[in-house]
Design a protein around this motif. Structure first.
Motif, PDB file in Angstrom:
ATOM      1  N   UNK A 215       0.833  -1.196   0.000  1.00  0.00           N
ATOM      2  CA  UNK A 215       0.000   0.000   0.000  1.00  0.00           C
ATOM      3  C   UNK A 215       0.875   1.257   0.000  1.00  0.00           C
ATOM      4  N   UNK A 216       1.945   1.236   0.812  1.00  0.00           N
ATOM      5  CA  UNK A 216       2.862   2.384   0.853  1.00  0.00           C
ATOM      6  C   UNK A 216       3.576   2.563  -0.487  1.00  0.00           C
ATOM      7  N   UNK A 217       3.867   1.450  -1.171  1.00  0.00           N
ATOM      8  CA  UNK A 217       4.553   1.513  -2.469  1.00  0.00           C
ATOM      9  C   UNK A 217       3.623   1.924  -3.609  1.00  0.00           C
ATOM     10  N   UNK A 218       2.342   1.946  -3.322  1.00  0.00           N
ATOM     11  CA  UNK A 218       1.399   2.305  -4.375  1.00  0.00           C
ATOM     12  C   UNK A 218       0.895   1.104  -5.154  1.00  0.00           C
ATOM     13  N   UNK A 432      13.568  21.679  -5.514  1.00  0.00           N
ATOM     14  CA  UNK A 432      14.538  20.583  -5.391  1.00  0.00           C
ATOM     15  C   UNK A 432      13.918  19.380  -4.661  1.00  0.00           C
ATOM     16  N   UNK A 433      13.203  19.668  -3.558  1.00  0.00           N
ATOM     17  CA  UNK A 433      12.574  18.588  -2.793  1.00  0.00           C
ATOM     18  C   UNK A 433      11.487  17.921  -3.628  1.00  0.00           C
ATOM     19  N   UNK A 434      10.721  18.727  -4.363  1.00  0.00           N
ATOM     20  CA  UNK A 434       9.669  18.175  -5.224  1.00  0.00           C
ATOM     21  C   UNK A 434      10.273  17.221  -6.249  1.00  0.00           C
ATOM     22  N   UNK A 435      11.401  17.651  -6.827  1.00  0.00           N
ATOM     23  CA  UNK A 435      12.077  16.809  -7.827  1.00  0.00           C
ATOM     24  C   UNK A 435      12.582  15.518  -7.197  1.00  0.00           C
ATOM     25  N   UNK A 436      13.144  15.638  -5.949  1.00  0.00           N
ATOM     26  CA  UNK A 436      13.691  14.443  -5.291  1.00  0.00           C
ATOM     27  C   UNK A 436      12.577  13.467  -4.925  1.00  0.00           C
ATOM     28  N   UNK A 437      11.402  14.019  -4.560  1.00  0.00           N
ATOM     29  CA  UNK A 437      10.257  13.151  -4.244  1.00  0.00           C
ATOM     30  C   UNK A 437       9.800  12.406  -5.485  1.00  0.00           C
ATOM     31  N   UNK A 438       9.824  13.106  -6.621  1.00  0.00           N
ATOM     32  CA  UNK A 438       9.463  12.453  -7.880  1.00  0.00           C
ATOM     33  C   UNK A 438      10.435  11.321  -8.202  1.00  0.00           C
ATOM     34  N   UNK A 439      11.741  11.605  -7.937  1.00  0.00           N
ATOM     35  CA  UNK A 439      12.763  10.573  -8.159  1.00  0.00           C
ATOM     36  C   UNK A 439      12.530   9.400  -7.223  1.00  0.00           C
ATOM     37  N   UNK A 440      12.176   9.717  -5.981  1.00  0.00           N
ATOM     38  CA  UNK A 440      11.913   8.666  -4.997  1.00  0.00           C
ATOM     39  C   UNK A 440      10.715   7.823  -5.420  1.00  0.00           C
ATOM     40  N   UNK A 441       9.699   8.485  -5.998  1.00  0.00           N
ATOM     41  CA  UNK A 441       8.533   7.750  -6.482  1.00  0.00           C
ATOM     42  C   UNK A 441       8.928   6.780  -7.594  1.00  0.00           C
ATOM     43  N   UNK A 442       9.861   7.253  -8.446  1.00  0.00           N
ATOM     44  CA  UNK A 442      10.345   6.365  -9.511  1.00  0.00           C
ATOM     45  C   UNK A 442      11.063   5.166  -8.914  1.00  0.00           C
ATOM     46  N   UNK A 443      11.870   5.442  -7.847  1.00  0.00           N
ATOM     47  CA  UNK A 443      12.585   4.347  -7.196  1.00  0.00           C
ATOM     48  C   UNK A 443      11.599   3.384  -6.531  1.00  0.00           C
ATOM     49  N   UNK A 444      10.506   3.943  -6.009  1.00  0.00           N
ATOM     50  CA  UNK A 444       9.461   3.093  -5.416  1.00  0.00           C
ATOM     51  C   UNK A 444       8.916   2.116  -6.443  1.00  0.00           C
ATOM     52  N   UNK A 445       8.752   2.636  -7.662  1.00  0.00           N
ATOM     53  CA  UNK A 445       8.218   1.779  -8.721  1.00  0.00           C
ATOM     54  C   UNK A 445       9.182   0.628  -9.014  1.00  0.00           C
ATOM     55  N   UNK A 447      11.369  -0.564  -6.814  1.00  0.00           N
ATOM     56  CA  UNK A 447      11.285  -1.446  -5.646  1.00  0.00           C
ATOM     57  C   UNK A 447      10.040  -2.318  -5.695  1.00  0.00           C
ATOM     58  N   UNK A 448       8.941  -1.700  -6.112  1.00  0.00           N
ATOM     59  CA  UNK A 448       7.692  -2.447  -6.209  1.00  0.00           C
ATOM     60  C   UNK A 448       7.811  -3.567  -7.226  1.00  0.00           C
ATOM     61  N   UNK A 449       8.497  -3.259  -8.319  1.00  0.00           N
ATOM     62  CA  UNK A 449       8.702  -4.252  -9.367  1.00  0.00           C
ATOM     63  C   UNK A 449       9.526  -5.422  -8.825  1.00  0.00           C
ATOM     64  N   UNK A 450      10.586  -5.072  -8.075  1.00  0.00           N
ATOM     65  CA  UNK A 450      11.441  -6.114  -7.491  1.00  0.00           C
ATOM     66  C   UNK A 450      10.649  -6.987  -6.526  1.00  0.00           C
ATOM     67  N   UNK A 451       9.885  -6.311  -5.640  1.00  0.00           N
ATOM     68  CA  UNK A 451       9.134  -7.054  -4.642  1.00  0.00           C
ATOM     69  C   UNK A 451       8.097  -7.983  -5.264  1.00  0.00           C
ATOM     70  N   UNK A 452       7.410  -7.479  -6.296  1.00  0.00           N
ATOM     71  CA  UNK A 452       6.381  -8.286  -6.938  1.00  0.00           C
ATOM     72  C   UNK A 452       6.977  -9.558  -7.529  1.00  0.00           C
TER      73      UNK A 452
END
Length: 822
Positions: A215-218, A432-445, A447-452
């Protein structure tokens, strides 16, 4: 998915009554045994502890009483094991109520006794629960430390079930820290042991926690799939509490997806189960979730209803963390409605609660929301101060969403203050923080792919690698594109610099226009107010009714305050000083406000020593007293008291200054607002009382007037205990009475002398004249016409000078003439 939920909810309705009856039967049996076994021995201690443990989730208050009774009896009988168990249960009680310091204190005491009696299982349980307590506080390093110790003890015992439980708890630490791969790793370790043991209850709980990670990963569909697997097992085991919590998490998923109606519907299903089970903490938590979802829907009335109910339950069970969330969400509700003062109260309460609980992450958010509220209220300095505090804590805890919000608020505040340099810096940080959050969201994706793929099996590992390579190739392509566009970027920078230059000159022009408009506005205000003064004097001269006359006086004082503040901000205040008795000036001011004080039955006590002589502009200082007395009357309750007192500065009778104090017992001024009371239009609470009105200029005038005399002014206050304004004026040696007076307006070389006989004759006329102001022309003429000029040249000259002062409206000469008879 929906069909499955509907099916088991129908079953729940049938099973809940059976489950509750079974639980009640067990408790009744234990309580019956306690009634039968009256002997004060270790058996009774065990029964008390067992009953307390069974009630810990169903009725925490009753559980606490049984545990306390067990502890007392164990102490009396010297039964250490019973004492340790009772302390452990009391620790759980305090943790459930979010009183973490006391919970840790009881767990520590229980731990020491278990170590003393070499009870390894008891030690492991205490260490594990201390880890849970630190985890709920957000102190992850401490939580990890205690879990590691508990893991060692459990391994020594060969207690696989407890090892699995601790693995799951460690997984929760990584989950809260955002290290989702590690969280899944420990959850899977726990599940492997649980499957070996065939522990379906714990398997369902672990599935639930893995669902939270997704759920946290989306990965919402995956999360719901896992929750449904958990629900299926929980239904089989008839575990309503766990089912209710799984439903609550499904509601959270729907809320994150923006499906607020579906979320609320699911929350209500969870709520019905929790209400039947009597778990008040969980009920309050779900009510908060419903309130938040209703707020997102824009259903303010429904949100308010659920949040207030959540707060009420949390308050009565002492669940401070849950109560803090209710208050915080109420603050958001008031913000949406534009009720910023109410919102500020809520956020300040939340800050106090989170500070007491030591919940650092929430403290950062509270400071930031307080800053945002101050910004909306226009208090930019306060907004900056609060937001900077929140930003500092958010940086320490690396809470990027809070850093993002704080930087945006600071950019807006500095922009409103026209501090464009700092505004630009924080706008840059926000981006800058907005951009880093977007990057983090990409990393979440990723991570989500790996976990799945990890969860679905190793056979898809090749596909995972292809996906990774595809993502890496995309990154390489982006780098090449960036390199190619570097030259274009340099050109763009030059263009931006040119545009920035143009924008700078435009801003300068705009600022110049704004300044000109502001000057025009102030000039227009001054002109209008100035033109009001003469008609007011004319109205006052004709007014006969006391109420109308006093209302006119108040309006005239307001007009004079506005005119003088505007004039004296631009030029130095010119004073017409003379030696006067301070008490006389104060008495005239008290007379001026007597109508207002009588309306509220307020007593004004003048304790100014009659011998204090000051060199001042009497008219200006009289207005200082009038403004301070009017302010005291306005904020005092009916039948209140106002006190005037004075003393020499530094308690030295030879001091060059005297300190005057005007104190009341009114509502008081908040400490954080004291520094603004002398600001123009800086009225703390725009309150009206009866016929009293305030422009917010009175105290500003007082400050300008006192400082023009070389003195200082200040205020101290205590909420609900009153306010004291103090100011200093230059003091001189006392004026000797019965001296020769030099009349203003006459030849100064020829002293004007009134004899004792003249003063005696004029005394009744002067007493009547003092009851009127210089602008009350008709009333004054009626008194003066009875003065017989044939009584002597001195009386004739005095009468003529008095008439001349009245006709010209010269208050200073009018006052001096009334004194000259002394």
């Amino acid at each position: 998915m929906r069909k499955i939920i509907r099916i088991f909810l129908l079953l729940i309705a049938c099973l809940l009554s059976m489950k509750v009856k079974a639980q009640t039967a067990v408790i009744d049996s234990l309580e019956d045994l306690l009634l039968e076994h009256n002997k004060q021995d270790t058996v009774r201690v065990k029964l008390l502890n067992e009953t307390a443990g069974y009630l810990s989730r169903l009725d925490s208050e009753k559980s606490f009483k049984y545990a306390e009774a067990a502890g007392r009896l164990a102490e009396e009988t010297g039964y250490l094991k019973g004492k340790a168990v009772s302390l452990y249960i009391i620790g759980i009680y305090h943790r459930n109520n979010a009183d973490y310091p006391r919970a840790l204190e009881y767990f520590q005491q229980s731990l020491e006794i278990h170590r003393e009696i070499r009870d390894k299982l008891g030690v492991a349980k205490c260490l594990n629960d201390m880890g849970i307590t630190y985890l709920e506080q957000g102190n992850y390093p401490k939580a990890f430390e205690y879990y590691q110790q508990a893991l060692i003890k459990s391994a020594e015992l060969g207690d696989k079930q407890r090892i699995a439980l601790i693995y799951k708890n460690i997984g929760m630490i990584y989950d809260f820290q955002g290290n989702y791969s590690k969280a899944i790793e420990f959850y899977e370790k726990a599940m492997n042991i649980q499957e070996d043991l065939g522990d379906k209850s714990e398997i369902a709980k672990t599935l639930y926690h893995i669902g939270i990670v997704h759920s946290r990963l989306g990965n919402y569909s995956k999360a719901i799939e896992l929750y449904e697997k958990a629900i299926k097992i929980q239904e089989e085991l008839d575990s309503q509490l766990d089912m209710a919590r799984s439903l609550n998490e499904i509601g959270i998923v729907h809320s994150r997806l923006g499906n607020y109606s579906e979320a609320i519907s699911t929350y209500i299903k969870s709520l019905r189960i929790q209400e039947t089970l009597g778990s008040k903490f969980d009920v309050a938590d779900i009510l908060n979730n419903i309130g938040e979802a209703s707020l997102e829907q824009g259903n303010i009335e429904q949100a308010l209803q659920h949040l207030e109910k959540a707060w009420d339950i949390s308050y009565h069970i002492g669940a401070q963390s849950c109560m803090a969330r209710s208050i915080f969400l109420l603050g958001n509700l008031y913000m949406i409605q534009g009720e910023y003062a109410l919102a500020l109260q809520q956020f300040e309460k939340t800050l106090k609660l989170h500070t007491a609980l030591g919940e650092i992450g929430f403290i950062a958010r509270d400071h930031i929301k307080i800053g945002e509220t101050h910004f909306e209220m226009g208090y930019y300095a306060d907004a900056i101060m609060s937001t900077l505090k929140g930003l500092e804590i958010a940086r320490e805890t690396d809470r990027k969403e809070d850093i993002k919000l704080a930087s945006l608020i600071l950019a807006k505040c500095y922009s409103a203050q026209q501090n464009f340099k700092d505004a630009y810096q924080y706008q840059l940080l926000y981006q800058q923080i907005s951009d880093s959050i977007l990057t983090k969201e990409s990393q979440k994706k990723i991570n989500a792919l790996e976990l799945r793929f990890e969860l679905e099996g190793k056979e898809k590992e090749i596909e995972l690698q292809k996906s990774k390579l595809s993502l890496q190739q995309a990154e390489i392509d982006q780098q090449r594109t960036r390199q190619k566009s570097l030259l274009g970027g340099l050109v763009a920078v030059l263009i931006i610099m040119v545009l920035a230059g143009i924008a700078y000159f435009r801003i300068r022009t705009a600022n110049k226009k704004i300044t000109e408009l502001d000057e025009f506005k102030q000039g227009l205000t001054a002109m209008i107010v100035h033109d009001l003064k003469n008609p007011l004097n004319a109205i006052l001269s004709q007014a006969q009714k006391p109420g109308l006359k006093n209302a006119g006086k108040q309006m005239l004082h307001m007009v004079l305050n506005i005119l003088d503040v505007q004039k004296f901000e631009e030029t130095k205040m010119i004073l017409k000083t003379s030696k006067v008795l301070l008490s006389d000036v104060a008495e005239r001011a008290i007379e001026q406000v007597s109508f207002l004080s009588q309306q509220k039955n307020i007593t004004i006590q003048n304790s100014l020593p009659s011998q204090i002589t000051v060199r001042i502009d009497p008219e200006i200082v009289e207005r200082i007293f009038i403004n301070l007395l009017t302010n005291g009357i306005k904020y005092s309750s009916n039948s209140g008291n106002i006190h005037l007192s004075a003393k020499s500065e530094n308690f030295n009778q030879s001091s060059k200054f005297v300190r005057i104090e005007v104190s009341d017992m009114g509502v008081g001024i908040p400490a954080d607002k004291l520094d603004r009371v002398f600001d123009k239009f800086g009225q703390v609470n725009a309150k009206s009382s009866g016929r009293i009105r305030s422009s917010g200029m009175g105290l500003t005038f007082c400050k300008l007037a006192v400082e023009a005399h070389g003195g200082t002014i200040g205020v101290r206050s205590d909420i609900d205990h009153g306010t004291a304004f103090w100011f200093t004026l230059p003091r001189i040696k006392p004026v000797q009475k019965n001296v020769i007076s030099t009349m203003s307006g006459l030849n100064e070389k020829q002293p004007f002398i009134l004899t004792q006989e003249d003063r005696k004759y004029l005394a009744p006329f002067v007493r009547n004249l003092r009851n009127h102001e210089v602008y009350e022309v008709s009333s004054l003429h009626k008194i003066i016409k009875d003065i017989d000029s044939s009584k002597g040249d001195r009386i004739k000259i005095w009468k003529e000078e008095l008439l001349s002062a009245i006709e010209s409206g010269n208050k200073e000469i009018f006052s001096k003439l009334l004194k000259s008879r002394k």
